[in-house]
Design an enzyme around this catalytic site. Structure first.
Site, PDB file in Angstrom:
ATOM      1  N   ASN A 107     -10.161  -0.197  -0.770  1.00 37.68           N
ATOM      2  CA  ASN A 107      -8.700  -0.160  -0.721  1.00 37.68           C
ATOM      3  C   ASN A 107      -8.144  -0.720  -2.036  1.00 37.68           C
ATOM      4  OD1 ASN A 107      -5.982  -0.484  -0.217  1.00 37.68           O
ATOM      5  ND2 ASN A 107      -6.251  -1.457   1.783  1.00 37.68           N
TER       6      ASN A 107
ATOM      7  N   HIS B 171      -3.609   7.122   2.180  1.00 37.33           N
ATOM      8  CA  HIS B 171      -3.965   5.793   1.689  1.00 37.33           C
ATOM      9  C   HIS B 171      -5.351   5.451   2.239  1.00 37.33           C
ATOM     10  CE1 HIS B 171      -3.935   1.654   0.663  1.00 37.33           C
ATOM     11  NE2 HIS B 171      -3.807   1.224   1.910  1.00 37.33           N
TER      12      HIS B 171
ATOM     13  N   CYS C 142       0.825  -1.216   0.000  1.00 38.41           N
ATOM     14  CA  CYS C 142       0.000   0.000   0.000  1.00 38.41           C
ATOM     15  C   CYS C 142       0.857   1.264   0.000  1.00 38.41           C
ATOM     16  CB  CYS C 142      -0.948   0.003   1.189  1.00 38.41           C
ATOM     17  SG  CYS C 142      -2.120  -1.350   1.071  1.00 38.41           S
TER      18      CYS C 142
HETATM   19  O1  UT7 Z   1      -4.003  -1.285   3.277  1.00 42.15           O
HETATM   20  C1  UT7 Z   1      -3.171  -2.157   3.937  1.00 42.15           C
HETATM   21  C2  UT7 Z   1      -3.234  -1.964   5.394  1.00 42.15           C
HETATM   22  N1  UT7 Z   1      -4.473  -2.517   5.915  1.00 42.15           N
HETATM   23  C3  UT7 Z   1      -5.130  -1.852   6.857  1.00 42.15           C
HETATM   24  O2  UT7 Z   1      -4.751  -0.764   7.212  1.00 42.15           O
HETATM   25  C4  UT7 Z   1      -6.318  -2.530   7.485  1.00 42.15           C
HETATM   26  C5  UT7 Z   1      -6.224  -2.412   8.985  1.00 42.15           C
HETATM   27  N2  UT7 Z   1      -7.284  -3.140   9.694  1.00 42.15           N
HETATM   28  C6  UT7 Z   1      -8.576  -2.732   9.641  1.00 42.15           C
HETATM   29  O3  UT7 Z   1      -8.912  -1.796   8.969  1.00 42.15           O
HETATM   30  C7  UT7 Z   1      -9.562  -3.432  10.542  1.00 42.15           C
HETATM   31  O4  UT7 Z   1      -8.888  -4.237  11.475  1.00 42.15           O
HETATM   32  C8  UT7 Z   1     -10.587  -4.307   9.773  1.00 42.15           C
HETATM   33  C9  UT7 Z   1     -11.523  -3.425   8.975  1.00 42.15           C
HETATM   34  C10 UT7 Z   1      -9.863  -5.266   8.837  1.00 42.15           C
HETATM   35  C11 UT7 Z   1     -11.448  -5.113  10.759  1.00 42.15           C
HETATM   36  O5  UT7 Z   1     -12.086  -4.241  11.671  1.00 42.15           O
HETATM   37  P1  UT7 Z   1     -12.005  -4.499  13.246  1.00 42.15           P
HETATM   38  O6  UT7 Z   1     -12.793  -3.433  13.898  1.00 42.15           O
HETATM   39  O7  UT7 Z   1     -10.542  -4.615  13.609  1.00 42.15           O
HETATM   40  O8  UT7 Z   1     -12.769  -5.854  13.383  1.00 42.15           O
HETATM   41  P2  UT7 Z   1     -12.237  -7.227  14.031  1.00 42.15           P
HETATM   42  O9  UT7 Z   1     -11.271  -7.889  13.106  1.00 42.15           O
HETATM   43  O10 UT7 Z   1     -11.831  -6.994  15.441  1.00 42.15           O
HETATM   44  O11 UT7 Z   1     -13.576  -8.073  14.043  1.00 42.15           O
HETATM   45  C12 UT7 Z   1     -14.674  -7.721  14.913  1.00 42.15           C
HETATM   46  C13 UT7 Z   1     -15.812  -8.682  14.653  1.00 42.15           C
HETATM   47  C14 UT7 Z   1     -15.395 -10.147  14.671  1.00 42.15           C
HETATM   48  O12 UT7 Z   1     -16.464 -10.892  15.214  1.00 42.15           O
HETATM   49  P3  UT7 Z   1     -16.397 -11.397  16.740  1.00 42.15           P
HETATM   50  O13 UT7 Z   1     -15.153 -12.243  16.821  1.00 42.15           O
HETATM   51  O14 UT7 Z   1     -16.293 -10.148  17.562  1.00 42.15           O
HETATM   52  O15 UT7 Z   1     -17.669 -12.144  16.883  1.00 42.15           O
HETATM   53  C15 UT7 Z   1     -15.263 -10.487  13.212  1.00 42.15           C
HETATM   54  O16 UT7 Z   1     -15.472 -11.853  12.957  1.00 42.15           O
HETATM   55  O17 UT7 Z   1     -16.355  -8.425  13.357  1.00 42.15           O
HETATM   56  C16 UT7 Z   1     -16.395  -9.671  12.627  1.00 42.15           C
HETATM   57  N3  UT7 Z   1     -16.217  -9.348  11.215  1.00 42.15           N
HETATM   58  C17 UT7 Z   1     -17.241  -9.049  10.399  1.00 42.15           C
HETATM   59  N4  UT7 Z   1     -18.562  -8.952  10.618  1.00 42.15           N
HETATM   60  C18 UT7 Z   1     -19.330  -8.589   9.585  1.00 42.15           C
HETATM   61  C19 UT7 Z   1     -15.056  -9.302  10.511  1.00 42.15           C
HETATM   62  N5  UT7 Z   1     -15.324  -8.964   9.232  1.00 42.15           N
HETATM   63  C20 UT7 Z   1     -16.674  -8.807   9.149  1.00 42.15           C
HETATM   64  C21 UT7 Z   1     -17.527  -8.443   8.093  1.00 42.15           C
HETATM   65  N6  UT7 Z   1     -18.859  -8.354   8.363  1.00 42.15           N
HETATM   66  N7  UT7 Z   1     -17.100  -8.187   6.849  1.00 42.15           N
END
Ligand code: UT7
Length: 332
Positions: free
Chosen positions: A286, A256, A116
């Site tokens: 992204n 980004h 990225c």
């Molecule tokens: O460009 C390259 C660099 N990349 C980045 O900068 C990305 C950085 N990371 C992020 O932006 C975030 O971590 C994400 C958007 C990828 C995820 O968001 P989060 O707030 O960190 O969510 P999480 O991974 O902690 O997941 C929270 C919950 C989980 O469920 P439980 O375990 O709490 O029951 C996930 O399974 O949300 C669930 N979840 C979803 N639910 C609905 C994960 N993806 C989804 C989804 N829809 N698409």
């Protein structure tokens, strides 16, 4: 001889026609518009359709538009740098394929892989070549067909990415404009948290790697998020301090586009109001190496000569950085 500065003289871009909405994704995996909008800020993203189409097909269109807008003949281009993590092939470089398609011959050409942060690393290289007088017209193109490496059964990654390409022309000027300063860093400790597990020389493609779905993006989202928020903001603030830029001196943060929460955190740390922070993640998601030039492409019509921009990124590697640009032209 006066010092040469490297200046952006034009922007071109291409986004595929197919729009993949949150609604459509919610019919493919267990997700919702509400979750995606609240956690990431994406409404829709573009997907490149068509058998045999790769990043170069989008890069070709972006570069064609760039050459047209800057009145540049293909034979005038000295160097093509393509930033991508989704090259058409492991080799040759996608830069060479794009150059061939737009009829740029005999120019130097190579790819940059800094995920990225690929575009800002490629832009930094263009700056070096132009400032030292060895190149006069450098095309820097970010092109990524993220849909090619996205697992559309994995809700934690498939909602995040889209396909696009965007390109800038970098040329010398003796005026006090252009790419003024860059801070670019990396720390390979992050390599385990965002990567593609197979398909390289360590684990070449095999039936086993395909069956285990190792040719898709793997991301530990929370880990990447934590580092993205701190590194992107720290570096942008460091760049401001180094160049004595106050929030009121900055016209735009061009970040980004990985997550609206990361973008907002960076803008807040820099002391910028929301209206100075460029956001288009809602429409494109992204697009990896294409996000920053795609933002510039959309901003171009309102940017004014003399506007101070801070470009900032964080990505796989980990790689991150920030670039200070004094914009050089008004668009008529
Ligand atoms: O460009 C390259 C660099 N990349 C980045 O900068 C990305 C950085 N990371 C992020 O932006 C975030 O971590 C994400 C958007 C990828 C995820 O968001 P989060 O707030 O960190 O969510 P999480 O991974 O902690 O997941 C929270 C919950 C989980 O469920 P439980 O375990 O709490 O029951 C996930 O399974 O949300 C669930 N979840 C979803 N639910 C609905 C994960 N993806 C989804 C989804 N829809 N698409």
């Amino acid at each position: 001889m006066k010092k040469l500065n490297a200046v952006i003289t034009g922007v071109g871009a291409y986004v595929p026609e197919y729009v993949l909405t949150n609604h459509e994704l919610s019919t493919m995996v267990d997700t919702s518009d509400e979750w995606i909008m609240t956690r990431v800020g994406i409404k829709e993203r573009r997907i490149l359709k068509g058998e045999g189409k790769g990043s170069s097909d989008m890069g070709e269109k972006a570069v064609r538009q760039l050459l047209e807008k800057t009145n540049t003949k293909p034979e005038e281009v000295d160097l093509v740098i393509c930033a991508t993590v989704t090259p058409d092939h492991p080799f040759p470089a996608t830069a060479n394929i794009i150059a061939d398609k737009v009829n740029i011959r005999n120019a130097q050409g190579f790819d940059v892989n800094a995920a990225c942060s690929g575009f800002i690393n490629a832009l930094d290289l263009a700056k070096q070549y132009v400032e030292n007088g060895t190149k006069k017209k450098v095309v820097v193109v970010g092109a990524d067909k993220m849909s090619a490496i996205t697992d559309y059964t994995d809700r934690t990654t498939c909602v995040l990415f889209g396909d696009a390409s965007a390109a800038v022309m970098v040329e010398p000027t003796e005026e006090d404009f252009g790419i003024k300063d860059t801070i670019l860093r990396s720390d390979g400790f992050g390599r385990h948290h965002l990567y593609m597990k197979a398909g390289g020389s360590a684990h070449p493609a095999s039936h086993e790697t395909i069956d285990a779905k190792l040719h898709y993006i793997y991301q530990d989202g929370q880990m990447v998020f934590k580092h993205a928020v701190s590194k992107m903001a720290d570096t942008a603030v460091e760049l401001m301090e180094k160049n004595n830029l106050k929030p009121e001196d900055i016209a735009w943060l061009v970040p980004h586009q990985a997550n609206l929460r990361i973008i907002s955190a960076t803008g807040n740390r820099m002391g910028l109001p929301d209206e100075k922070v460029m956001v288009n993640i809602d429409r494109y998601g992204n697009t990896t190496a294409a996000t920053i030039p795609l933002c510039l492409w959309e901003l171009e019509k309102i940017l004014k000569r003399g506007d101070n921009l801070v470009l900032a990124s964080f990505g796989a590697g980990f790689t991150w950085g920030a670039i200070y640009v004094k914009w050089a032209y008004d668009t008529k």
